[in-house]
Write an enzyme that holds these catalytic residues in place. Structure first.
Site, PDB file in Angstrom:
ATOM      1  N   GLU A 180       4.517   1.447  17.498  1.00 49.81           N
ATOM      2  CA  GLU A 180       4.675   1.988  16.152  1.00 49.81           C
ATOM      3  C   GLU A 180       3.529   2.953  15.867  1.00 49.81           C
ATOM      4  O   GLU A 180       2.391   2.634  16.195  1.00 49.81           O
ATOM      5  CB  GLU A 180       4.650   0.879  15.098  1.00 49.81           C
ATOM      6  CG  GLU A 180       5.136   1.399  13.753  1.00 49.81           C
ATOM      7  CD  GLU A 180       5.130   0.330  12.647  1.00 49.81           C
ATOM      8  OE1 GLU A 180       4.482  -0.713  12.822  1.00 49.81           O
ATOM      9  OE2 GLU A 180       5.754   0.572  11.619  1.00 49.81           O
TER      10      GLU A 180
ATOM     11  N   GLU B 230       4.182  -6.129  14.760  1.00 45.98           N
ATOM     12  CA  GLU B 230       5.290  -7.086  14.614  1.00 45.98           C
ATOM     13  C   GLU B 230       6.405  -6.910  15.645  1.00 45.98           C
ATOM     14  O   GLU B 230       7.584  -7.030  15.294  1.00 45.98           O
ATOM     15  CB  GLU B 230       5.864  -6.957  13.204  1.00 45.98           C
ATOM     16  CG  GLU B 230       6.574  -5.626  12.887  1.00 45.98           C
ATOM     17  CD  GLU B 230       5.680  -4.593  12.236  1.00 45.98           C
ATOM     18  OE1 GLU B 230       4.452  -4.659  12.413  1.00 45.98           O
ATOM     19  OE2 GLU B 230       6.222  -3.699  11.544  1.00 45.98           O
ATOM     20  N   ASN B 231       6.074  -6.635  16.911  1.00 42.82           N
ATOM     21  CA  ASN B 231       7.128  -6.552  17.935  1.00 42.82           C
ATOM     22  C   ASN B 231       7.956  -7.836  17.888  1.00 42.82           C
ATOM     23  O   ASN B 231       7.396  -8.929  17.908  1.00 42.82           O
ATOM     24  CB  ASN B 231       6.507  -6.428  19.315  1.00 42.82           C
ATOM     25  CG  ASN B 231       5.367  -5.441  19.354  1.00 42.82           C
ATOM     26  OD1 ASN B 231       5.564  -4.265  19.092  1.00 42.82           O
ATOM     27  ND2 ASN B 231       4.161  -5.924  19.618  1.00 42.82           N
TER      28      ASN B 231
ATOM     29  N   HIS C 159       1.987 -12.482   7.757  1.00 48.00           N
ATOM     30  CA  HIS C 159       2.484 -11.119   7.551  1.00 48.00           C
ATOM     31  C   HIS C 159       3.401 -10.699   8.708  1.00 48.00           C
ATOM     32  O   HIS C 159       4.515 -10.216   8.490  1.00 48.00           O
ATOM     33  CB  HIS C 159       1.274 -10.182   7.449  1.00 48.00           C
ATOM     34  CG  HIS C 159       1.605  -8.741   7.280  1.00 48.00           C
ATOM     35  ND1 HIS C 159       1.515  -8.097   6.069  1.00 48.00           N
ATOM     36  CD2 HIS C 159       2.028  -7.806   8.160  1.00 48.00           C
ATOM     37  CE1 HIS C 159       1.864  -6.832   6.222  1.00 48.00           C
ATOM     38  NE2 HIS C 159       2.186  -6.633   7.483  1.00 48.00           N
ATOM     39  N   GLU C 160       2.927 -10.896   9.919  1.00 49.90           N
ATOM     40  CA  GLU C 160       3.707 -10.439  11.071  1.00 49.90           C
ATOM     41  C   GLU C 160       5.004 -11.221  11.207  1.00 49.90           C
ATOM     42  O   GLU C 160       6.045 -10.654  11.544  1.00 49.90           O
ATOM     43  CB  GLU C 160       2.871 -10.556  12.351  1.00 49.90           C
ATOM     44  CG  GLU C 160       1.569  -9.743  12.327  1.00 49.90           C
ATOM     45  CD  GLU C 160       1.762  -8.293  11.949  1.00 49.90           C
ATOM     46  OE1 GLU C 160       2.778  -7.695  12.354  1.00 49.90           O
ATOM     47  OE2 GLU C 160       0.901  -7.757  11.220  1.00 49.90           O
TER      48      GLU C 160
ATOM     49  N   ALA D  59      -2.509  -6.009  13.811  1.00 48.86           N
ATOM     50  CA  ALA D  59      -1.477  -6.714  14.557  1.00 48.86           C
ATOM     51  C   ALA D  59      -0.222  -5.854  14.522  1.00 48.86           C
ATOM     52  O   ALA D  59      -0.139  -4.895  13.756  1.00 48.86           O
ATOM     53  CB  ALA D  59      -1.197  -8.076  13.928  1.00 48.86           C
TER      54      ALA D  59
ATOM     55  N   GLU E 238       5.973  -2.592   4.840  1.00 49.25           N
ATOM     56  CA  GLU E 238       4.627  -3.164   4.794  1.00 49.25           C
ATOM     57  C   GLU E 238       4.325  -3.868   3.470  1.00 49.25           C
ATOM     58  O   GLU E 238       3.677  -4.906   3.439  1.00 49.25           O
ATOM     59  CB  GLU E 238       3.577  -2.081   5.056  1.00 49.25           C
ATOM     60  CG  GLU E 238       3.648  -1.508   6.466  1.00 49.25           C
ATOM     61  CD  GLU E 238       3.551  -2.585   7.554  1.00 49.25           C
ATOM     62  OE1 GLU E 238       3.145  -3.731   7.257  1.00 49.25           O
ATOM     63  OE2 GLU E 238       3.896  -2.283   8.704  1.00 49.25           O
TER      64      GLU E 238
HETATM   65 ZN    ZN Z   1       2.951  -5.078   8.645  1.00 48.98          ZN
END
Ligand code: ZN
Length: 854
Positions: A130, A267-268, A300-301, A265, A323
């Site tokens: 990303e 988020e894959n 979050h992830e 981090a 986000e």
């Molecule tokens: Zn995020």
């Protein structure tokens, strides 16, 4: 130029086989893409960067094979595949062979090196795709709406491990000393969520959350730091499945700590990658703040697995929603996990940070048009995450928790495996709540800035009106207005009145049965606006501080200081206000108070510093005495963290010799017996010892940084190096920002800390001016950009001129409005200095005795 790929050819499935060579830092790839061609084409355009495409062919639906050739446009990051005859409409298979490099820039498919405990060097390969770097890993349609299924095979040395988005389905020999690891098909998803990690990696045993195995991966020797992340990870996975009303969309969930990582981090789907500090933590030795950070990032992830991965933004302008929503959900989940952490109160600090940027003329709307994908890189900022999450929280509170959740469920149900836009969420929320959401929300999302709500007495009630808040004079912007969900709470005749109202362009009178003892506007503290009270109302509030919730006291301080910075409140009046908080018990309120003193410290002249130090000591003293140095039985985590925060304040900003002496003695005891010091207090001790320390402390901290046993320990000692005050020690730290001794993921933040320190900023600025080219080459782009935030602390007219001259003369571009924001923040500080300098100096020289709080 058109930034979108043509839609005449679209992919539906990629079969990718990659063979990385970690030593040579290269990889070879082979992919077959199932494509749908909607009209005859003799060329196919797709994304590729830093790749060499060695062969191209299309096998058409009827079995015919057409060989093609590829030419790369590196500037456009595209490959043009041309064929001698047109490819007819239909479902075909495109096959490509290619090679690429494992770069050192922490994007695309890259190399991360680390040293083990014995000092031997190791390499792992990892991805960060990303926003638009999947094209560095394999040729693809690198746009979020081009979702496809991915079948991945990684060919790696037998001794190594490989992780991708899904479960391993099989391993087979692949030549001498090699194996091919095959992974299950992914769900239909965007290219930026694909991940590969290869190296010597260890995993925890899986924790089962329903049918989903959850594991933490890291380089050898660190598995004992994984327990905490597994605990919050398992909680969050279960919590979100319930909240979203949809099962987790992957077949396993791995969380991987990568030694070099540009962001926090990523988020894959099924293979979330983290910076080590955001995942691995020694629970027993970590402070509350350090644990909270891990919990936040993990939650979050995992929130993204649905919101972002299952349903994805249609184009990069939707990054904000992705986000903001994950940030909102992170808070909701962590608050549910540890209610005693009072996460929504702590979020006040983040909201205030977003307001500091959004009060600039050089702010931007949360959502704006993104044409070039690269423009979205500047979207990863406070306005996206913190303002975005704040306005979602404001909306959630304006509706109800249940209505909001039902709307989110409807949204995910409608768009799963697909893409959506902001309006789709409003529509789903509106359908669930039967309310017109866009009318309220559009102003917050599509317009820059936020309002100041002005509160005046009106008969027995109050009158509310609004204008835009800006630090520098507002000009025409003053007449802008928002639809503001306002909550008013008042103490009237032994009872309370709690009223939600919607404030629009016209002033609004809120009637009360009798004149209130006190009144709070933005009750509950969720609103993304500031409040200015008429003097008599402010006086009533400050006399009733204990009746307010901590977040309301926080907002009172935060808003008042912003008004002082904007010239709407005299700075001595503001400093007087901070004297009312001697009995304060909430650490966030204290953070607002001490943060404003830190700002004043950067504004005043060097010869006024001793006066400020005295004021800090005097105002914190009572609280420090009350809390003492040692944890007490029955204390909450927040009380322990407050003790540490205040000791740090009095030992550094307050420069208190007695505190420094005691910190040194206690640190000496810690060296003999680590259990002698409360883990929350230890980071404060390190900071204090550094601020008052000399060469021997420096050498010890440097040694401890290099031999750190946990990511948190490493960070503490690293940033302590920036806190020493002697010029020769500052110079030693400065050199480490470019010598390679500090990882490129951390060096820019170390430099930002050096620029922000009143004792180091002059030397640091000279160093940046002499070395910026090296930094631009070594640092990841996003971190390089954030390093320059440090220039906002260079508060003098001379420095300001120098800073303004520096960037254009070196042609340094930071993307978006980042640079303009830094320059405006510097202007605000210098104009505050020019306007308030004399008043501040007079006040600090002779502060009035603090009134007793009632
Ligand atoms: Zn995020």
């Amino acid at each position: 130029m058109d930034y979108r790929l043509p839609t005449t050819v679209v992919p539906s499935r990629y079969d990718i086989r990659l063979e990385p060579d970690l030593e040579a830092a290269t990889f070879a790839g082979h992919e077959t893409v199932a494509i749908t061609v909607s009209e005859p084409v003799s060329e196919i355009l797709l994304n590729a960067a830093e790749l060499v495409i060695r062969s191209v062919s299309v096998q058409t639906a009827d079995g015919q094979v057409v060989e093609g050739s590829a030419s790369l446009d590196e500037a456009a990051e595209r490959a043009r595949l041309t064929f001698p005859q047109p490819i007819p409409p239909g479902e075909h298979r495109l096959t490509l062979d290619f090679t690429g490099i494992l770069n050192d820039r922490l994007h695309g498919f890259y190399r991360s090196t680390y040293k083990d405990a014995a000092g031997a060097s190791h390499t792992i390969a990892a991805t960060q795709f990303e926003a638009t770097d999947a094209r560095r890993g394999f040729p693809c349609w690198d746009e979020p709406a081009c979702k496809a299924v991915f079948g991945v095979t990684l060919v790696i040395p037998e001794a190594l491990a490989a992780v991708s988005n899904t479960r391993v389905t099989g391993e087979s020999p692949a030549g001498p000393g090699k194996k091919a690891v095959a992974f299950a098909d992914t769900i239909r998803m965007s290219t930026y969520l694909v991940a590969f990690v290869v190296g010597e990696l260890e995993a925890t045993p899986p924790v089962m959350v329903g049918p989903t195995p959850l594991r933490v991966w890291c380089v050898p020797g660190k598995l004992h730091l994984a327990r905490f992340a597994l605990e919050i990870g398992a909680f969050a996975l279960d919590y979100f499945e319930r909240y979203y009303g949809q099962p987790y969309p992957g077949d396993k969930l791995d969380m991987l700590a990568i030694p070099d990582f540009a962001a926090g981090a990523m988020e894959n789907l099924g293979a979330i990658t983290y910076r080590e500090t955001a995942l691995l933590v020694d629970e027993a030795a970590a402070s509350h703040t350090e644990r909270e950070r891990v919990a936040d990032v993990v939650a979050h992830e995992i929130a993204h697995m649905w919101f972002g991965d299952l349903v994805t933004m249609l184009w990069w302008n939707g990054i904000w929603l992705n986000e903001a929503f994950a940030t909102f959900m992170e808070l909701l989940a962590v608050d549910a996990w540890k209610p005693e952490w009072k996460r929504w109160t702590t979020f006040g600090v983040s909201r205030a940070a977003a307001m500091a940027v959004d009060g600039l003329h050089n702010t931007r709307p949360i959502e704006f048009e993104v044409r070039a994908p690269r423009d979205c890189e500047a979207m990863f900022d406070l306005l996206t995450y913190e303002k975005g999450a704040s306005v979602l929280r404001m909306l959630e509170q304006h509706l109800s928790g249940e209505q909001f959740r039902d709307g989110v469920r409807l949204y995910l149900e409608r768009h799963r495996f697909g893409n959506a836009e902001t309006t789709d969420l409003w529509k789903a929320l509106g359908d669930a709540a039967r309310l017109p959401i866009p009318e309220v929300m559009d102003g917050w999302i599509f317009r820059p800035g936020y309002p100041l709500v002005i509160v005046e007495p009106d008969g027995t009630g109050i009158k509310l009106s609004q204008r835009r808040f800006t630090y520098l004079p507002a000009g025409g912007a003053v007449s802008e207005h928002w639809q503001i969900p306002v909550r008013v709470r008042a103490s009237v005749k032994r009872g309370f009145v709690d009223k939600p109202v919607l404030l629009g362009a016209e002033p609004l009178t809120v009637s009360l049965p009798a004149a209130p003892d006190w009144v709070v506007v933005n009750a509950g503290g969720h609103g993304f606006y500031r409040v200015q009270y008429a003097a008599p109302l402010l006086r009533k509030m400050t006399n009733s501080l204990k009746k307010l919730a901590p977040i309301e006291r926080f907002n009172l301080v935060s808003d008042a200081f912003a008004l002082a910075q904007a010239g709407l409140m005299a700075s001595p009046d503001y400093l007087d206000l901070t004297a009312r908080f001697g009995e304060e018990t909430d650490r966030n309120v204290w953070a607002a108070v001490t943060g404003s003193w830190g700002y004043v410290n950067r504004v005043i002249a060097d010869d006024q510093r001793a006066d400020l130090e005295a004021l800090v000591r005097q105002r914190v003293q009572a609280a420090v005495e009350r809390l003492g140095w040692e944890a007490q039985p029955g204390e909450t985590e927040l009380e322990r963290q407050l003790r540490a925060d205040l000791l740090r304040t009095v030992g550094t900003l307050g420069n208190d010799p007695a505190t420094q002496e005691r910190a040194r003695a206690l640190y000496a005891r810690y060296r003999e017996d680590e259990s002698a010091v409360d883990p929350d207090v230890l980071p404060a001790l390190i900071a204090i010892v550094a601020a008052a320390g000399g060469e021997s402390e420096y050498d010890e901290f440097l040694q401890r940084f290099k031999a750190a046993r946990s990511p948190q320990e490493e960070q503490r000692y690293l940033y302590a190096l920036a806190a020493f005050r002697q010029p020769e020690l500052i110079r030693r730290t400065l050199e480490k920002t470019t010598s390679g001794e500090v990882r490129s993921q951390d060096a820019p933040f170390l430099m930002r800390a050096l620029l922000a320190g009143v004792h180091s900023r002059g030397l640091a600025w000279d160093y940046v001016k002499a070395n910026w080219e090296t930094m631009a080459r070594q640092y990841p782009g996003s971190a390089y950009r954030r390093m320059y935030e440090g220039v906002t602390a260079l508060v003098s007219p001379e420095w300001e001129r120098d800073v303004r001259e520096f960037f254009p003369s070196r042609k340094i571009v930071l993307g978006g409005k980042t640079l303009e924001q830094y320059l405006e923040q510097l202007r605000i500080a210098v104009s505050f200095q020019e306007r308030e300098g004399a008043a501040l100096a007079a006040y600090l020289a002779k502060p009035p005795r603090p009134p007793r709080a009632r």
